[in-house]
Design a protein around this motif. Structure first.
Motif, PDB file in Angstrom:
ATOM      1  N   ASN A   7      48.679  42.780  30.680  1.00 40.07           N
ATOM      2  CA  ASN A   7      47.942  43.304  29.625  1.00 40.07           C
ATOM      3  C   ASN A   7      46.656  43.140  29.484  1.00 40.07           C
ATOM      4  O   ASN A   7      45.845  43.771  28.594  1.00 40.07           O
ATOM      5  CB  ASN A   7      48.584  43.024  28.087  1.00 40.07           C
ATOM      6  N   LYS A   8      46.151  42.421  30.290  1.00 38.29           N
ATOM      7  CA  LYS A   8      44.571  42.039  30.700  1.00 38.29           C
ATOM      8  C   LYS A   8      43.925  43.116  31.386  1.00 38.29           C
ATOM      9  O   LYS A   8      44.516  43.985  32.436  1.00 38.29           O
ATOM     10  CB  LYS A   8      44.241  40.908  31.394  1.00 38.29           C
ATOM     11  N   ILE A   9      42.796  43.966  30.948  1.00 43.97           N
ATOM     12  CA  ILE A   9      42.404  45.015  31.637  1.00 43.97           C
ATOM     13  C   ILE A   9      41.643  44.452  32.945  1.00 43.97           C
ATOM     14  O   ILE A   9      40.948  43.587  32.999  1.00 43.97           O
ATOM     15  CB  ILE A   9      41.285  45.572  30.931  1.00 43.97           C
ATOM     16  N   TYR A  10      41.884  45.361  33.982  1.00 45.53           N
ATOM     17  CA  TYR A  10      41.658  44.908  35.352  1.00 45.53           C
ATOM     18  C   TYR A  10      40.387  45.916  35.621  1.00 45.53           C
ATOM     19  O   TYR A  10      39.258  45.562  36.162  1.00 45.53           O
ATOM     20  CB  TYR A  10      42.578  45.171  36.208  1.00 45.53           C
ATOM     21  N   LEU A  11      40.536  47.216  35.282  1.00 43.86           N
ATOM     22  CA  LEU A  11      39.352  48.134  35.712  1.00 43.86           C
ATOM     23  C   LEU A  11      38.983  49.116  34.656  1.00 43.86           C
ATOM     24  O   LEU A  11      39.891  49.521  33.912  1.00 43.86           O
ATOM     25  CB  LEU A  11      40.147  48.844  36.844  1.00 43.86           C
ATOM     26  N   ALA A 180      37.378  35.322  48.966  1.00 47.30           N
ATOM     27  CA  ALA A 180      37.401  33.957  48.858  1.00 47.30           C
ATOM     28  C   ALA A 180      35.836  33.450  48.175  1.00 47.30           C
ATOM     29  O   ALA A 180      35.425  32.459  47.875  1.00 47.30           O
ATOM     30  CB  ALA A 180      37.645  33.121  49.998  1.00 47.30           C
ATOM     31  N   ILE A 181      34.984  34.668  48.253  1.00 48.94           N
ATOM     32  CA  ILE A 181      33.638  34.093  47.688  1.00 48.94           C
ATOM     33  C   ILE A 181      33.526  33.985  46.436  1.00 48.94           C
ATOM     34  O   ILE A 181      32.790  33.128  46.043  1.00 48.94           O
ATOM     35  CB  ILE A 181      32.811  35.608  47.943  1.00 48.94           C
ATOM     36  N   HIS A 182      34.254  34.122  45.461  1.00 50.43           N
ATOM     37  CA  HIS A 182      34.565  33.627  44.284  1.00 50.43           C
ATOM     38  C   HIS A 182      34.594  32.191  44.042  1.00 50.43           C
ATOM     39  O   HIS A 182      33.957  31.440  43.139  1.00 50.43           O
ATOM     40  CB  HIS A 182      35.443  34.033  43.221  1.00 50.43           C
ATOM     41  N   HIS A 183      34.927  31.443  44.969  1.00 49.04           N
ATOM     42  CA  HIS A 183      34.969  29.795  44.960  1.00 49.04           C
ATOM     43  C   HIS A 183      33.489  29.444  45.219  1.00 49.04           C
ATOM     44  O   HIS A 183      33.484  28.351  45.043  1.00 49.04           O
ATOM     45  CB  HIS A 183      35.443  29.478  46.246  1.00 49.04           C
ATOM     46  N   PHE A 184      32.573  30.345  45.796  1.00 52.80           N
ATOM     47  CA  PHE A 184      31.109  29.769  46.100  1.00 52.80           C
ATOM     48  C   PHE A 184      30.083  30.284  45.043  1.00 52.80           C
ATOM     49  O   PHE A 184      29.091  29.701  45.112  1.00 52.80           O
ATOM     50  CB  PHE A 184      30.852  30.003  47.233  1.00 52.80           C
ATOM     51  N   VAL A 185      30.527  31.194  44.179  1.00 53.48           N
ATOM     52  CA  VAL A 185      29.427  31.655  43.093  1.00 53.48           C
ATOM     53  C   VAL A 185      29.911  31.576  41.859  1.00 53.48           C
ATOM     54  O   VAL A 185      29.374  32.446  40.970  1.00 53.48           O
ATOM     55  CB  VAL A 185      29.335  33.322  43.571  1.00 53.48           C
ATOM     56  N   GLN A 189      37.767  33.804  35.626  1.00 49.47           N
ATOM     57  CA  GLN A 189      38.642  34.858  35.069  1.00 49.47           C
ATOM     58  C   GLN A 189      38.184  35.475  33.898  1.00 49.47           C
ATOM     59  O   GLN A 189      38.936  36.691  33.786  1.00 49.47           O
ATOM     60  CB  GLN A 189      40.162  33.917  34.909  1.00 49.47           C
ATOM     61  N   ASP A 190      37.282  35.146  33.068  1.00 47.54           N
ATOM     62  CA  ASP A 190      37.102  35.817  32.071  1.00 47.54           C
ATOM     63  C   ASP A 190      35.965  36.665  32.190  1.00 47.54           C
ATOM     64  O   ASP A 190      35.227  37.318  31.325  1.00 47.54           O
ATOM     65  CB  ASP A 190      36.515  35.095  30.692  1.00 47.54           C
ATOM     66  N   ASP A 191      35.381  36.856  33.447  1.00 44.40           N
ATOM     67  CA  ASP A 191      34.197  37.516  33.831  1.00 44.40           C
ATOM     68  C   ASP A 191      34.257  38.922  33.984  1.00 44.40           C
ATOM     69  O   ASP A 191      35.597  39.596  34.199  1.00 44.40           O
ATOM     70  CB  ASP A 191      33.775  37.187  35.407  1.00 44.40           C
ATOM     71  N   LEU A 215      41.193  37.033  41.805  1.00 47.20           N
ATOM     72  CA  LEU A 215      40.626  36.025  40.772  1.00 47.20           C
ATOM     73  C   LEU A 215      41.588  36.276  39.526  1.00 47.20           C
ATOM     74  O   LEU A 215      41.833  35.408  38.905  1.00 47.20           O
ATOM     75  CB  LEU A 215      39.346  36.066  40.673  1.00 47.20           C
ATOM     76  N   GLY A 216      41.637  37.495  39.027  1.00 50.90           N
ATOM     77  CA  GLY A 216      42.264  37.926  37.663  1.00 50.90           C
ATOM     78  C   GLY A 216      41.191  38.258  36.836  1.00 50.90           C
ATOM     79  O   GLY A 216      41.479  38.247  35.560  1.00 50.90           O
ATOM     80  N   CYS A 217      39.869  38.652  37.079  1.00 54.07           N
ATOM     81  CA  CYS A 217      38.902  39.046  36.144  1.00 54.07           C
ATOM     82  C   CYS A 217      38.907  40.524  36.258  1.00 54.07           C
ATOM     83  O   CYS A 217      39.751  41.382  36.954  1.00 54.07           O
ATOM     84  CB  CYS A 217      37.577  38.345  36.348  1.00 54.07           C
TER      85      CYS A 217
END
Length: 554
Positions: A7-11, A180-185, A189-191, A215-217
Motif C-alpha cells: 500500500n506504499k506509493i511507489y509512483l 546499486a547507486i543508492h548504497h553510495f548516496v 526507503q522514506d525518500d 530500494l522501496g522508496c
C-alpha cells in the motif's frame, strides 16, 4: 516490494498515484497484453513514447516476460528513427498517445523496407488487449525462463562517433549495477525521488525509477521538465531527492528568486554535469543543507565514480589504490583526433596530477563493457588493446577528466565527434551528413562551442558554399528544423572559403573550436539561429555582446 509494501506509493504522476501493488498489477496487465499480441521471450520490441506510468510498466513487463525492449528517443524522426528501428530488428513498435509521435512514425523512407507491426498505446490494437488483461500474477509458463545476468534487458541508444544512434545492449547485470547507486548516496526507503528526465535515458529509467523500485522508496515522474514548476512540484510531493543533469539546476537557478526558495524538503541532489558556478548558486539560493551527489558514468561504460563526500565541483575521488583496484587509467590524447597517444613502444602514456587525460578502464569479467548491437566494428572502436602490456584490453570512455593533488576527480571535456547540448549527446557526423543533404553546400565541419551561461556545447557548423548559387540560409534553417531533433540543430553557422584538413585528410576541429563564434577573432561571416525569423541571421556585435552577457539564451 509489492509484497513488502503493497500500500506504499511507489509512483506519483500528475494527480495519479500507484502503490507498489498497483504498479505490479499494471506490469502484469501489460505483460499479458504483450503476450496476447504475440510477443515472446527473446523478441525485440521498440517503445516510442513520452514519459508516463505506462512507459515504465511496459519496460518492466518486457523484462518480466523476457523480451528485449528498445527505448527510442522520442525526439527522433525520419531517417534516424527508421535507422534505430532497423538496428534492433523490432518486431513491434509501441507508440504513445501523442499526435507528434504518431505523425513521425508514418514517415515513408526510401530505404529498404522491413517488417514491423505498429501497435498504438491507448488506441485500438494494443489498448484493446491491455483493457481486457488481468492484473493478477502471471502463471509460471508466462514468465521468462532460464534468464541469466548476461541476458539483454533492454536497448538504450547513445549517439557517438559513428554518426547515427547506436543501440547499447543493457544486460540485467548492468541494470542491477546501476540501481546499486543508492548504497553510495545515502538514499532511504522514506525518500521521495523527483525526475523530469526522459525515460529513454539511463538516468531517469535506471538511476531514478529502478533504484526507487529496488530500494522501496517513492518516485515522482514528470512528463516534461519545467523549471518554473520544479520547486512547486517538490513541495507538492514532499520530494527529498532531486535528480538533475547540469541544465536542470541551471534553469532552476535562472528563475526569479522568491521568498519560498528554501521552503522545501530536498536533502539530496543526485546527478551529473553540474558546473561549479551553478553548484554555488544552487546551494546559496536553496540551502547549504542539501547534499550534492555528483557522479560520473556512461550507458555503455565499465567505469563509474560518485562524489560520496559532498566535495565541491568533483565527480568523485580516484586515489592510486582505487585506480589499481578498478583498473582505471587517465592517458594522454591527441587534441585533434581524440585518440590516446602511444609512446615508442606502442603503449599509452598516463598523465600526472592536475593534467587532463582520457579515462580508460580495464575490461575484466567483473568490469564488462556493454557492447553495441549490430556491426561488431562499432563495439571494437571503443576498445583499446595492448595498452600497458601485451594482451590487455581497455574501454575508451572518450571523456577527459582531471585528478588533483587530493585525488578529487573533475570532469574536463569530451573528445572525438560527440558533444553534449540540452542534456543530449549530439553526433557531429550525423549533423554534418544532414547539412550536406540540405543542398548548395560543398563541405561541412560540425563541432561544439562553449556559450557563456550554458552547459555543454552549442552546435556550430563551418560550411563551404557550392558554386551553383543555390544556397540559402533560410532554406538551410527550414531543412534542419524539420529533419533534426531540436537539440541537434546548429546554433551558429560559419561560412568559410575552405576548411582545414589534417595530414590524414580528416577535418580539423581544434582551431574552429578555439575561435568559436568570436567575431573579433574570425574574419569569416558568422550567422546565429533566429527562430522568430525562421532563418540564420548575421551575428552582429550587438547580438554577440548579448550572448556574452548571457542576456540572449538558446
Amino acid at each position: 516490494n509489492a509484497v513488502k509494501f503493497p500500500n506504499k506509493i511507489y509512483l506519483y504522476y500528475k494527480d495519479e498515484t500507484y502503490t507498489f501493488s498497483e504498479m505490479d498489477g499494471l506490469v502484469n496487465k501489460v505483460s499479458r497484453a504483450l503476450l496476447d499480441i504475440g510477443v515472446r521471450q527473446g523478441d525485440q520490441i521498440a517503445l516510442f513514447m513520452l514519459s508516463e506510468p505506462l512507459y515504465l510498466a511496459t519496460v518492466l513487463a518486457s523484462i518480466r516476460i523476457g523480451s528485449e525492449i528498445a527505448l527510442i528517443n522520442s525526439n527522433l524522426k525520419k531517417s534516424p528513427l527508421i535507422h534505430t528501428l532497423k538496428l534492433v530488428d523490432a518486431k513491434y513498435l509501441l507508440v504513445g498517445c501523442d499526435d507528434n509521435l504518431e505523425k513521425v512514425t508514418f514517415y515513408k523512407s526510401d530505404e529498404t523496407s522491413f517488417n514491423l507491426k505498429i501497435g498504438k498505446l491507448y488506441k485500438i490494437q494494443f489498448y484493446c488487449f491491455l483493457k481486457k488483461s488481468s492484473t493478477l500474477q502471471l502463471k509460471q509458463e508466462e514468465l521468462s525462463k532460464n534468464i541469466s545476468m548476461s541476458n539483454t534487458a533492454c536497448y538504450i541508444f547513445t549517439s557517438g562517433t559513428t554518426g547515427l544512434p547506436k543501440a547499447v545492449i543493457i544486460s540485467h547485470e548492468k541494470c542491477l549495477g546501476m540501481v546499486a547507486i543508492h548504497h553510495f548516496v545515502d538514499m532511504r526507503q522514506d525518500d521521495v525521488v523527483y525526475t523530469a528526465l526522459p525515460l529513454y535515458h539511463t538516468a531517469a529509467l535506471l538511476v531514478a525509477c529502478m533504484t526507487s523500485l529496488n530500494l522501496g522508496c517513492s518516485v515522482v515522474l514528470r512528463r516534461k521538465f519545467s523549471a518554473s514548476n520544479l520547486l512547486s512540484d517538490c513541495r507538492k510531493y514532499k520530494v527529498t531527492v532531486l535528480q538533475y543533469i547540469g541544465e536542470v539546476l541551471r534553469y532552476l537557478c535562472n528563475q526569479s528568486p522568491t521568498a519560498d526558495d528554501k521552503n522545501h524538503q530536498i536533502r539530496i541532489a543526485l546527478g551529473n554535469g553540474m558546473r561549479p558556478d551553478v553548484w554555488t548558486k544552487f546551494l546559496d539560493r536553496f540551502g547549504h543543507s542539501i547534499q550534492i551527489f555528483e557522479f560520473y558514468a556512461s550507458t555503455e561504460g565499465n567505469a563509474g565514480f560518485v562524489n560520496m563526500f559532498n566535495k565541491f565541483g568533483c565527480v568523485g575521488t580516484c586515489s592510486p589504490i582505487m585506480k589499481k583496484i578498478g583498473g582505471y587509467a587517465f592517458v594522454q590524447y591527441d587534441r585533434d583526433t581524440g585518440n590516446p597517444i602511444r609512446n615508442e613502444k606502442g603503449r599509452c602514456i598516463e598523465v600526472g596530477l592536475n593534467e587532463p587525460g582520457v579515462l580508460i578502464a580495464k575490461v575484466t569479467k567483473s568490469a564488462k563493457y556493454q557492447p553495441y548491437k549490430g556491426d561488431l566494428k562499432m563495439t571494437q572502436r571503443k576498445l583499446l588493446h595492448n595498452v600497458f602490456k601485451e594482451g590487455d584490453e581497455y574501454y575508451n570512455s572518450g571523456d577527459v577528466l582531471v585528478i588533483d593533488g587530493e585525488y578529487k576527480l573533475t570532469f574536463y571535456d569530451r573528445v572525438g565527434d560527440t558533444f553534449r547540448w540540452k542534456g543530449e549527446n549530439v553526433s557531429t557526423n550525423e549533423v554534418s551528413d544532414t547539412i550536406a543533404d540540405a543542398g548548395g553546400i560543398k563541405e561541412c565541419n560540425v563541432y561544439g562551442v562553449k556559450v557563456p551561461g550554458c552547459d555543454g556545447r552549442a552546435g556550430m557548423a563551418a560550411i563551404v558554399i557550392g558554386e551553383n548559387n543555390d544556397f540559402s540560409l533560410t532554406n538551410l534553417y527550414r531543412f534542419l528544423i524539420n529533419v533534426l531533433p531540436k537539440y541537434a540543430v546548429p546554433i551558429f553557422i560559419r561560412v568559410s572559403p575552405e576548411l582545414e584538413i589534417t595530414s590524414t585528410l580528416k577535418m580539423r576541429k581544434t582551431t574552429l573550436q578555439t575561435e568559436g563564434f568570436d567575431i573579433s577573432r574570425v574574419n569569416d561571416p558568422i550567422y546565429v539561429l533566429d527562430p522568430d525569423s525562421q532563418t540564420y541571421a548575421p551575428l552582429t556585435p550587438e547580438i554577440f555582446q548579448k550572448i556574452e552577457n548571457c542576456s540572449l539564451r538558446f
